[in-house]
Design a protein around this motif. Structure first.
Motif, short mmCIF file in Angstrom:
data_model
loop_
_atom_site.label_atom_id
_atom_site.label_comp_id
_atom_site.label_asym_id
_atom_site.label_seq_id
_atom_site.Cartn_x
_atom_site.Cartn_y
_atom_site.Cartn_z
N LEU A 1 0.54 -1.36 0.72
CA LEU A 1 0.04 -0.15 -0.20
C LEU A 1 0.78 1.12 -0.05
O LEU A 1 0.51 2.59 -0.55
CB LEU A 1 -0.45 -0.42 0.90
N ALA A 2 2.22 1.66 0.74
CA ALA A 2 2.91 2.21 0.80
C ALA A 2 3.37 2.94 -1.25
O ALA A 2 4.03 1.79 -1.42
CB ALA A 2 4.51 2.26 1.10
N PRO A 3 3.18 3.48 -1.85
CA PRO A 3 3.31 4.87 -2.59
C PRO A 3 4.63 4.16 -3.11
O PRO A 3 4.90 4.12 -4.40
CB PRO A 3 3.34 6.49 -2.61
N GLU A 4 5.09 4.00 -1.85
CA GLU A 4 6.74 3.66 -3.42
C GLU A 4 7.08 2.61 -3.05
O GLU A 4 8.30 2.08 -3.84
CB GLU A 4 8.36 4.21 -2.10
N LYS A 5 6.13 1.64 -2.50
CA LYS A 5 6.69 0.09 -2.93
C LYS A 5 5.50 -0.10 -4.29
O LYS A 5 5.83 -1.77 -4.49
CB LYS A 5 6.28 -0.48 -1.59
N GLN A 6 5.13 0.45 -4.63
CA GLN A 6 3.88 -0.28 -5.01
C GLN A 6 4.43 -0.80 -6.47
O GLN A 6 3.46 -1.62 -7.01
CB GLN A 6 2.38 0.87 -5.30
N GLN A 7 5.41 -0.58 -7.18
CA GLN A 7 5.37 -1.15 -8.43
C GLN A 7 6.68 -2.24 -8.14
O GLN A 7 7.38 -2.42 -8.95
CB GLN A 7 6.00 -0.17 -9.35
N LEU A 8 6.66 -2.94 -6.41
CA LEU A 8 7.29 -4.17 -6.61
C LEU A 8 7.13 -4.48 -6.90
O LEU A 8 5.84 -5.09 -6.78
CB LEU A 8 8.05 -3.29 -4.95
N PRO A 9 7.56 -5.97 -7.55
CA PRO A 9 6.67 -7.00 -8.36
C PRO A 9 6.49 -8.69 -7.03
O PRO A 9 7.95 -8.53 -5.79
CB PRO A 9 7.75 -7.65 -9.94
N THR A 10 5.72 -9.00 -5.89
CA THR A 10 6.01 -9.05 -5.17
C THR A 10 4.99 -10.37 -5.50
O THR A 10 5.68 -11.59 -6.20
CB THR A 10 4.44 -8.60 -4.42
N ALA A 11 4.70 -11.30 -3.87
CA ALA A 11 3.63 -12.68 -3.67
C ALA A 11 5.44 -13.27 -4.80
O ALA A 11 6.98 -13.98 -4.28
CB ALA A 11 2.93 -12.72 -4.31
N TYR A 12 5.03 -14.68 -5.64
CA TYR A 12 5.29 -16.04 -6.23
C TYR A 12 6.46 -15.03 -8.19
O TYR A 12 6.92 -16.17 -8.03
CB TYR A 12 4.66 -16.70 -6.81
N TYR A 13 6.01 -13.51 -7.51
CA TYR A 13 7.09 -12.88 -9.13
C TYR A 13 8.01 -12.33 -9.02
O TYR A 13 8.26 -10.89 -9.09
CB TYR A 13 5.36 -12.66 -9.17
N GLY A 14 8.67 -12.10 -7.75
CA GLY A 14 10.20 -11.67 -7.07
C GLY A 14 11.00 -11.66 -8.51
O GLY A 14 10.63 -12.30 -9.41
N ASN A 15 12.13 -11.07 -8.29
CA ASN A 15 13.26 -10.79 -9.22
C ASN A 15 13.32 -11.93 -8.91
O ASN A 15 14.64 -12.26 -10.28
CB ASN A 15 13.82 -9.23 -8.75
N GLU A 16 14.06 -13.05 -8.43
CA GLU A 16 14.47 -13.90 -7.81
C GLU A 16 13.88 -14.66 -8.22
O GLU A 16 14.84 -16.24 -8.23
CB GLU A 16 15.13 -13.84 -6.62
N SER A 17 12.51 -15.14 -8.53
CA SER A 17 11.93 -16.06 -8.95
C SER A 17 12.03 -16.56 -10.48
O SER A 17 12.46 -15.86 -10.95
CB SER A 17 10.42 -15.72 -8.78
N GLY A 18 11.79 -17.34 -11.14
CA GLY A 18 12.25 -17.91 -12.32
C GLY A 18 11.30 -16.66 -13.28
O GLY A 18 11.99 -17.29 -14.34
N VAL A 19 10.10 -16.84 -13.04
CA VAL A 19 9.10 -16.30 -13.98
C VAL A 19 10.17 -14.56 -13.55
O VAL A 19 10.33 -14.25 -14.82
CB VAL A 19 7.66 -15.99 -13.59
#
Length: 697
Positions: free
Chosen positions: A475-493
């Motif tokens: 919900l924080a504006p500065e973090k709203q464009q972070l890929p989260t959950a199963y889709y982080g930068n180090e995930s396969g996708v």
């Protein structure tokens, strides 16, 4: 006429086998046709629930026909009429749904499924559903001194054998085409046997060798003759309605987060049928002193699963839900058997029972999704089974005044019922409370929830399906464009979308929208084509999350089953195709077959990447993706990423398949090479052949 005892025994044997065989075919057809059409409607558990509703309504129609045939047609014409229906049903074979019924859109699937079933299996199923009540009614007119309820128990045994044999014998070893042909051959045998019985009954009727009204047997009645007709028929109706509703509710609970496959359809249905066998085979198999305490113990265990389902293994959940269903069915069906009428009311008894079963199915499949935002029908059905069991016992205790009163027992039972109702109501309230938005439709229940709002750096908004997150956004504006959950930068996708580049922009296909998290990886020249079968997912993702609105990429959202949509589309030339269409932990099996793989390859560039999300609590999908990779001649890597609370990452398992060696050889991916090289069995599923047992963890 068969005069001697041997001939009478032969006739009874023919009736017994035909009752058994008709029930066997009836209940074998249910999972067979359900699996056949499951891929056409997105693999949702609601497909099976809708099928069950159809089966219950057609069963009611069959019982109504048997009752009307016996009550309103002369005995000499009953056999002829039935023989005509039997021969007419032969023209519907084989029971293979027409491809023209594949839906063009994901709207109104319930109506489409019902019409499909009616056109493909309606008449054979209807004829089979008449078997049990009709043959029992005929045999008591030929042999009025013998109880017909043995045939009812035998038919239920045939039903059980069919259900148990399908996932263990037919599904793992025979393709769907072979199954439908084999079933059709079995139906021809059934028609010949039933036609012979019908014509034999007509011959006996012409010879005046049957009785017009079955004898009243003193040992075949207990309470029914003492109750008012209104109370009797009401109990005949509501007891099976409660168990039918609980059957479908338990099936929903199991299938939402595991997989909508015949095995998990069949477990609850088999326990339901077993209860009928136990209760109707012998009058002393249902013992209140055993099953009433067991019912309340099972209810306590079910409350435990509702409040802490995530802490229970798959085996424990199946066992507890199954035990709860079984003991509810045993008590309700045991009381139903104690209320059985004289043989003269046999078809009316079965007609009212089937009406109750159909009403329970209508409540869960049609009414509950419109009335309740969450799966509260399970709570209602469980409480109704316990309440109606005690009510039936109370009615009997009032009639049999000679029985000793037990006020302490009734006080404890009442207290237990209040405790159960209070816990069920509290769980329902807690589940529904503090949700930003709840949406329920054919494809399940979606919930938008705000979490950790007291901590600005971790406050987030989630989209949940069942017990599993579809994704979330900080919900924080500065973090709203972070890929989260199963889709982080180090995930396969995440690695695939970060390290696969095209100078002129990428074409990316995504099966399963979720919250739209993957669009955070989109660049100005990229194009995303996103497929999602559930229009509610699209509406919630656009309304409550900003990933779609803020993406730099161009995109289209196709509201349809991905596979059906891709079959109609020209090749899309995707650089990356992401498969992430799992509802909770449920597996849309039709998206992981050999035929589906060929479709994906048609839409994927030769150097493209296929990314498959395989995170799952209960199933190990590595053998499946290994088999897919080998069949396509692709290299594959299994990428396991670790969780991070600060970054909002979950532990995630992805499989990357590609012939693009320059991409697969990148150092960031090569660190997973050793893990991917671990020996694993390779399994291939096809559209008409799959076996979930081999994937269980």
């Amino acid at each position: 006429m068969m005069q001697g005892s041997l001939n009478a025994g032969v006739r009874w044997g023919v009736y017994a086998f035909t009752s058994f065989w008709g029930a066997y075919l009836l209940f074998q057809l249910e999972p067979l046709i359900g699996k056949f059409i499951l891929p056409w409607f997105g693999g949702s558990p609601a497909v099976w629930i809708t099928c069950m509703l159809f089966f219950q309504v057609l069963l009611l129609a069959g019982y109504a026909y048997a009752h009307l045939n016996l009550e309103h047609f002369p005995v000499r014409r009953q056999g002829v009429l039935h023989a005509a229906f039997l021969l007419l049903a032969l023209f519907t074979l084989p029971v293979t749904p027409e491809q023209s019924f594949k839906p063009d859109s994901s709207e109104q699937p319930t109506l489409n499924i019902l019409l499909l079933l009616l056109s493909s299996i309606g008449l054979p199923f209807f004829i089979l559903s008449t078997t049990s009540p009709l043959l029992q009614a005929w045999i008591v007119r030929i042999n009025p001194y013998r109880s017909p309820y043995t045939l009812y128990a035998l038919s239920n045994f045939g039903s059980l054998l069919a259900l148990l044999s399908y996932p263990f014998v037919f599904e793992p070893y025979f393709k769907l085409g072979q199954q439908t042909l084999g079933w059709s051959a079995g139906f021809v045998i059934y028609v010949l046997l039933s036609a012979g019985i019908a014509l034999d009954f007509r011959r006996l009727a012409k010879a005046e060798a049957i009785v017009a009204t079955p004898m009243a047997l003193d040992d075949e009645t207990r309470i029914a003759d003492r109750l008012s007709p209104t109370m009797l028929w009401l109990l005949w109706l509501v007891l099976p309605a409660a168990t039918s509703a609980l059957l479908l509710a338990v099936t929903n609970q199991l299938c939402q987060d595991v997989a909508s496959v015949p095995f998990l359809w069949i477990v609850p249905l088999s326990l339901y049928v077993i209860s009928f066998i136990f209760c109707f085979a012998r009058h002393d198999w249902y013992q209140r002193r055993i099953f009433i305490p067991a019912l309340f113990v099972a209810a306590i265990a079910l409350i435990g699963v509702l409040y802490g389902g995530g802490r229970f293994t798959l085996e424990a959940q199946v066992g507890i839900y199954g035990a709860g269903l079984f003991f509810c069915c045993m008590t309700c069906h045991g009381e139903l058997y104690r209320l059985r009428p004289q043989p003269s009311q046999l078809t009316a008894y079965y007609l009212v029972i089937s009406t109750g079963g159909a009403l329970g199915g209508i409540f869960v499949a049609l009414l509950a999704p419109q009335v309740f935002p969450l799966y509260f029908e399970f709570h209602i059905a469980l409480f109704a089974c316990c309440l109606l069991t005690l009510f039936a016992i109370g009615v009997e205790s009032q009639l049999l005044e000679r029985k000793r009163r037990r006020p302490l027992v009734w006080l404890l039972a009442g207290a237990g019922l209040i405790w159960l109702g209070g816990n069920l109501a509290n769980h329902a309230f807690q589940t529904a409370a503090e949700k930003t938005r709840v949406n329920r439709n054919f494809y399940g229940v979606l919930r938008v929830e705000d979490r950790a709002v007291e901590n600005p750096t971790l406050a987030k908004r989630l989209l949940r399906h069942g017990a599993i997150d579809h994704g979330f956004q900080f919900l924080a504006p500065e973090k709203q464009q972070l890929p989260t959950a199963y889709y982080g930068n180090e995930s396969g996708v995440g690695l695939a979308l970060t390290h696969f580049a095209r100078a002129d922009g990428r074409r990316i296909g995504v099966v399963g929208l979720g919250t739209g998290t993957l669009l955070t990886y989109g660049k100005a020249n990229d194009y995303f084509r996103i497929y999602d079968i559930d229009p509610a997912v699209v509406e919630l993702a656009q309304t409550y999350f900003s990933y779609i609105k803020n993406t730099a990429a161009r995109y289209d959202i196709v509201v349809s089953d991905a596979r059906l949509a891709m079959e109609r589309e020209a090749p899309q030339a995707f650089d990356i195709l992401v498969l992430d269409a799992f509802s909770g932990d449920a597996i849309p099996m039709h998206l992981l077959t050999e035929q589906a793989l060929q479709l994906y390859l048609r839409h994927l560039r030769p150097d493209g990447v296929l990314a498959i999300h395989i995170t799952n609590h209960y199933l190990d999908l590595r053998p499946l993706v290994s088999g897919m990779a080998k069949r396509a001649g692709y290299a594959y890597l299994l990428v396991q990423s670790e969780p991070s609370e600060e970054l909002g990452w979950y532990r995630a398992d992805w499989a990357l398949l590609s012939k693009n060696q320059s991409f697969m050889q990148q150092p960031v991916l090569q660190k997973f090479k050793e893990m991917s090289a671990a020996p694993v069995e390779s399994i291939i599923w096809t559209d008409d052949f799959s076996n979930m047992f081999r994937l269980l963890k």
